[in-house]
Design an enzyme around this catalytic site. Structure first.
Site, short mmCIF file in Angstrom:
data_model
loop_
_atom_site.label_atom_id
_atom_site.label_comp_id
_atom_site.label_asym_id
_atom_site.label_seq_id
_atom_site.Cartn_x
_atom_site.Cartn_y
_atom_site.Cartn_z
N ASN A 297 -69.62 -24.45 63.06
CA ASN A 297 -70.88 -24.83 62.37
C ASN A 297 -71.58 -26.04 62.52
OD1 ASN A 297 -69.62 -26.41 60.47
ND2 ASN A 297 -68.21 -24.95 59.96
N ILE B 36 -57.32 -23.81 52.99
CA ILE B 36 -56.58 -25.18 53.11
C ILE B 36 -56.29 -25.98 51.71
CG2 ILE B 36 -56.36 -27.44 54.04
CD1 ILE B 36 -58.02 -26.29 56.43
O1 PMT Z 1 -70.10 -33.17 58.31
P1 PMT Z 1 -71.51 -33.48 57.65
O2 PMT Z 1 -72.58 -33.08 58.68
O3 PMT Z 1 -71.89 -34.56 57.23
O4 PMT Z 1 -72.02 -32.31 56.42
C1 PMT Z 1 -71.29 -32.38 55.38
C2 PMT Z 1 -71.06 -31.11 54.90
C3 PMT Z 1 -72.28 -30.44 54.32
C4 PMT Z 1 -70.12 -30.25 55.63
C5 PMT Z 1 -69.98 -31.52 53.31
O5 PMT Z 1 -70.82 -32.50 52.68
C6 PMT Z 1 -69.78 -30.04 52.71
O6 PMT Z 1 -70.34 -29.87 51.80
N1 PMT Z 1 -68.48 -29.49 53.10
C7 PMT Z 1 -68.02 -28.38 52.53
C8 PMT Z 1 -68.47 -27.19 53.39
C9 PMT Z 1 -68.33 -25.76 52.78
O7 PMT Z 1 -69.05 -25.08 52.81
O8 PMT Z 1 -67.19 -25.54 52.03
P2 PMT Z 1 -66.79 -24.17 51.33
O9 PMT Z 1 -67.85 -23.86 50.17
O10 PMT Z 1 -66.85 -23.18 52.47
O11 PMT Z 1 -65.65 -24.34 50.86
C10 PMT Z 1 -65.17 -25.23 49.63
C11 PMT Z 1 -64.13 -26.15 49.81
O12 PMT Z 1 -62.90 -25.45 50.19
C12 PMT Z 1 -64.36 -27.22 50.76
O13 PMT Z 1 -63.76 -28.17 50.16
C13 PMT Z 1 -63.71 -26.90 52.05
O14 PMT Z 1 -63.14 -27.99 53.06
C14 PMT Z 1 -62.40 -25.92 51.45
N2 PMT Z 1 -61.93 -24.91 52.53
C15 PMT Z 1 -62.80 -23.98 52.73
C16 PMT Z 1 -62.17 -22.88 53.63
C17 PMT Z 1 -60.96 -23.00 54.05
N3 PMT Z 1 -60.56 -21.77 54.91
N4 PMT Z 1 -60.14 -24.08 53.64
C18 PMT Z 1 -60.53 -24.96 52.73
O15 PMT Z 1 -59.96 -25.84 52.48
#
Ligand code: PMT
Length: 417
Positions: A210, A311
């Protein structure tokens, strides 16, 4: 340790009678342990000489954008990035108008445009100029851009008038500067942060990933480090350099990130999951590069995907869980979806990240966020304006400091009752 130990302050001095006070301000910030460098506008030099401020700061004073000598010591972009805080004191009405207008017509305005760290102004001007609606509008606007506003004070002015517009007194300014750094607030704490994207191999040369650049996670690592935490940054592939005094563990896939995070938990006080972890990975990555077939060119292929381990949910489910902060990147109903993830993943705090525009979120310099956190049985919300990722990071660290302090106190009183 003093309040500004190891802090790098770039003091911008603009034209006004209060410019002479910058000499004392330099001294006082140095007393508190800061390394101070000075930039002066042309108008400031009408009130106090660069030589005076050079002697006090111990560094050449930069005055013009195109000065080969000072540029060779430290280029202007480097200078902007060097600073932990750019403080403009005194800030004249004209200077505030120029930064509100996004101008970069001299060295100091250019530095403000190029900076990605904390910035503050300490206005000093005649009371009528301060009250003028144009100045008021400019101040409101630059505040939304992340500038901190220190003062002004009210009282008798150099021109003989009485009212608001005096430069904040020097001790008040030094206190305000110290307040920018949640200094030592995380001393002794270990903060583990995930950042950047993950890559899920399809074959030896292709992957699913991504657009995460890592900027937001790296900004949090710097902000936690500035609060004196020991910081481990578990980073997916990015173009960024590791921040100073932060331990970086490089990983590629979600599985690698999972193992690095679990290995760090025992010794972790605060876990912040900023990484954009791929939700799915190919079930069976090919050992060799998948070849294009000789068959007709519109042949479709199917890659079977399987969900990656979550995670942050695993961290939050650990028997000795750290204070756990997640992020949620969303394009619609941002806060509502984030609230769902706060519950589902059993988090203490979540940063709802609006990624619907190209000026925010993935791979941009700015972020638009709302922080949701548990306070007893309530979930509180703080909406932050669109601001630099550095400013978002500093506010999140402040909230974590407030909340972990509160959590510790609640645990202590529970234990003693
Ligand atoms: O890196 P940049 O370009 O500065 O951009 C920052 C960002 C937009 C990536 C960041 O600010 C952000 O929003 N990160 C979360 C991205 C996301 O889409 O998360 P999620 O909605 O898929 O997941 C929610 C949470 O679970 C997050 O804390 C993620 O790290 C965690 N997660 C998700 C999936 C997984 N398998 N394990 C996880 O730990």
């Amino acid at each position: 340790m003093t309040r500004l130990t190891n802090k790098r302050i770039l003091l911008g001095v603009t034209g006004g009678i209060a410019a002479y006070k910058s000499a004392e301000l330099i001294r006082r910030m140095q007393d508190e342990g800061a390394d101070v460098r000075v930039v002066m506008t042309a108008a400031a030099q009408e009130f106090i000489t660069p030589l005076t401020l050079q002697a006090l700061s111990g560094h050449p004073v930069a005055t013009t954008l195109l000065d080969a000598e000072t540029e060779s010591v430290m280029g202007h972009i480097e200078l902007a990035r060097w600073a932990d805080l750019i403080l403009i004191a005194p800030a004249s009405a004209d200077f505030i108008a120029r930064i509100a207008g996004g101008q970069g017509d001299d060295l100091l305005t250019t530095l403000c445009l190029a900076a990605d760290g904390a910035m503050a102004i300490a206005p000093a001007m005649n009371q009528a100029m301060w009250r003028n609606p144009a100045t008021a509008r400019n101040v409101v606007y630059i505040r939304t851009k992340g500038f901190l506003i220190f003062g002004p004070d009210e009282g008798l002015q150099a021109c003989g008038e009485v009212g608001p517009g005096r430069l904040l007194d020097i001790e008040g300014l030094v206190d305000a500067v110290a307040g920018v750094f949640p200094s030592q607030a995380l001393r002794g704490r270990h903060v583990v942060i995930t950042a950047g994207p993950t890559r899920e191999a399809i074959d030896p040369v292709r992957f699913i990933s991504n657009h995460s650049s890592g900027k937001q996670g790296y900004a949090l690592a710097s902000a936690a480090r500035d609060a004196e935490a020991r910081v481990t940054l578990i980073s997916g592939p990015t173009q960024l350099e590791a921040p100073d005094r932060v331990t970086r563990i490089d990983v590629i896939s979600a599985d690698d990130m999972y193992h690095a995070a679990i290995a760090a938990i025992d010794d972790c006080d605060i876990f912040i999951g900023v990484a954009a972890v791929a939700d799915y990975k190919p079930v069976l990555p090919a050992d060799q590069k998948i070849k294009k077939s000789d068959a007709p060119s519109n042949r479709s292929i199917t890659i079977e995907l399987i969900e990656n381990s979550d995670i942050i949910a695993a961290v939050a489910g650990h028997p000795e869980r750290p204070y756990t902060v997640g992020f949620a990147a969303e394009t619609q109903d941002v806060v509502q979806y984030a609230r769902g993830k706060l519950d589902k993943k059993n988090l203490d705090m979540i940063v709802a990240n609006d990624v619907s525009g190209s000026d925010r979120g993935f791979n941009s310099e700015n972020n638009q966020t709302t922080v949701l956190y548990r306070a007893g049985i309530d979930v509180r919300e703080e909406a932050l304006p669109l601001m630099s990722k550095g400013n978002v990071a500093r506010r999140i660290i402040e909230l974590i400091v407030e909340q972990t302090g509160a959590t510790q106190m609640a645990a202590l009183s529970e234990a003693s009752s």
